[in-house]
Enzyme design. Structure first.
Site, PDB file in Angstrom:
ATOM      1  N   CYS A   1     -18.690  -9.599  16.609  1.00 59.84           N
ATOM      2  CA  CYS A   1     -17.607  -8.820  15.996  1.00 59.84           C
ATOM      3  C   CYS A   1     -16.704  -8.240  17.085  1.00 59.84           C
ATOM      4  CB  CYS A   1     -18.173  -7.709  15.114  1.00 59.84           C
ATOM      5  SG  CYS A   1     -19.210  -6.549  16.022  1.00 59.84           S
TER       6      CYS A   1
ATOM      7  N   CYS B   1       0.846  -1.192   0.000  1.00 64.94           N
ATOM      8  CA  CYS B   1       0.000   0.000   0.000  1.00 64.94           C
ATOM      9  C   CYS B   1       0.880   1.240   0.000  1.00 64.94           C
ATOM     10  CB  CYS B   1      -0.925   0.003   1.211  1.00 64.94           C
ATOM     11  SG  CYS B   1      -1.900   1.520   1.329  1.00 64.94           S
TER      12      CYS B   1
END
Length: 375
Positions: free
Chosen positions: A334, A3
């Site tokens: 989550c 990235c």
């Protein structure tokens, strides 16, 4: 994953990006095992992962810069804008959309909102893509409806450039706070929901309904829950905090009586549409608070599936489930910290099976599916 934004020190969202995926999975598994160390676990299933880049189906872009040269991305803590159109988490199909949106913002005169000055109109661009047909939903989050007529007038140009935009809306968010959306949604297209499909189950995404951002892993999560349910002697189940119905629609059979509960009416509209398409008559979805719904019931089904937000299901629902004692609980979380806290409040249950799903690569976050069985 390489990235350029990370290498240049311009974005630090993916804090684990320098670690190979197997190392990330090992660290997440160790974290989960540590959180569940006080509970005997019958079976640890192998963790599930997906692609390490291009996996996100959604972009939430803060709009900054000027109307002639808008930036789509985020604001640093000091208010400096950062353009994230080249973020490698997005699929290649997002690039042409971002590229067309920048001149469109100028054409429509949508002045980016300036947080420091509390001026401007366009706050966010929210883009969602369907994996099933490549259709997209685009939402403009505006401070007011002042520029609505201008936006409508300019829209045909954008639709000509990007025929994949099936659903286009304006959301009005008038408050000077970092809140992603307001209550008012104005549809600029006839179509109001995006069609999606996981494991041959039709799903619908509407503007104000939560939907998982990693379809490759989410579809495996739903398929796993379905497999676990099929192995249990269950005729009746609840799907609490059900969202658009992903779990319930996967687990339902013509023989199972299933009730799905979710507080967001938009999500329930999606779930009902899917159930109608599947022709499942013993499946019903209601827009209610999950805890209030459950605790008002005088009896429970054999299985209660819960998929709560990060805060977990909380003590009132834990107390109710402990008292009513359904034979099975499937907990999708989550946030494993709050799940572990909730399991501590369910002393009458043992952990039969746990599986980690790497829904959020390059970060410390993950999803986990746990099967609890009454002792």
């Amino acid at each position: 994953m390489q990235c350029a934004l990370y290498d240049a020190g311009r974005c630090r969202s993916c804090q684990w990006i320098t670690q190979p995926i197997p190392e990330q999975l090992s660290a997440k598994t160790a974290d989960l095992k540590n959180l569940l160390a006080d509970f005997p676990v019958e079976e640890w299933c192998a963790p599930v992962s997906g692609p390490e880049q291009g996996f996100r189906n959604k972009a939430k872009m803060v709009v900054s810069g000027s109307v002639e040269k808008p930036l789509l991305g985020m604001l640093h803590r000091d208010g400096t804008p950062e353009d994230l159109c080249d973020c490698p988490l997005y699929p290649a199909s997002f690039a042409p959309v971002f590229a067309a949106l920048k001149p469109f913002i100028a054409r429509a005169g949508l002045t980016p909102y300036n947080v420091a000055r509390k001026r401007g109109e366009l706050k966010y661009i929210l883009l969602t893509e369907s994996q099933s047909d490549g259709g997209m939903m685009l939402r403009f989050v505006l401070r007011s409806d002042t520029k609505l007529a201008q936006l409508r007038k300019a829209l045909p140009w954008l639709q000509e450039q990007l025929p994949q935009l099936k659903v286009i809306t304006v959301n009005i968010q008038p408050v000077h706070m970092a809140i992603m959306e307001g209550e008012t949604e104005i549809y600029l297209t006839e179509q109001q929901a995006l069609a999606e499909r996981f494991n041959d189950v039709p799903l619908w995404i509407r503007p104000q309904s939560f939907f998982q951002t990693n379809p490759a892993v989410a579809s495996q999560l739903y398929a796993t829950a379905r497999d676990w349910v099929r192995q249990l002697p269950v005729n009746h189940m609840w799907d609490l905090f059900c969202g658009v119905g992903g779990f319930g629609l996967h687990c339902a059979t013509p023989d199972i009586q299933l009730t799905g509960i979710e507080i967001a009416p938009e999500a329930i509209a999606c779930a009902k549409q899917s159930a109608a398409e599947l022709g499942l008559t013993r499946l019903q979805f209601q827009a209610l608070d999950s805890t209030q719904f459950a605790t008002a019931q005088g009896e429970v089904p054999e299985l209660v599936l819960v998929n709560p937000p990060r805060r977990g299901i909380g003590i009132p629902l834990c107390d109710y489930l402990s008292t009513m004692a359904p034979r099975f609980i499937i907990y999708s979380s989550c946030n494993a910290q709050t799940m572990a806290k909730d399991i501590r409040e369910l002393p009458g249950y043992r952990i039969e099976r746990v599986q980690l799903f790497d829904m959020f690569p390059h970060t410390a976050h993950y999803e986990v599916l746990t099967l609890l069985v009454k002792q």
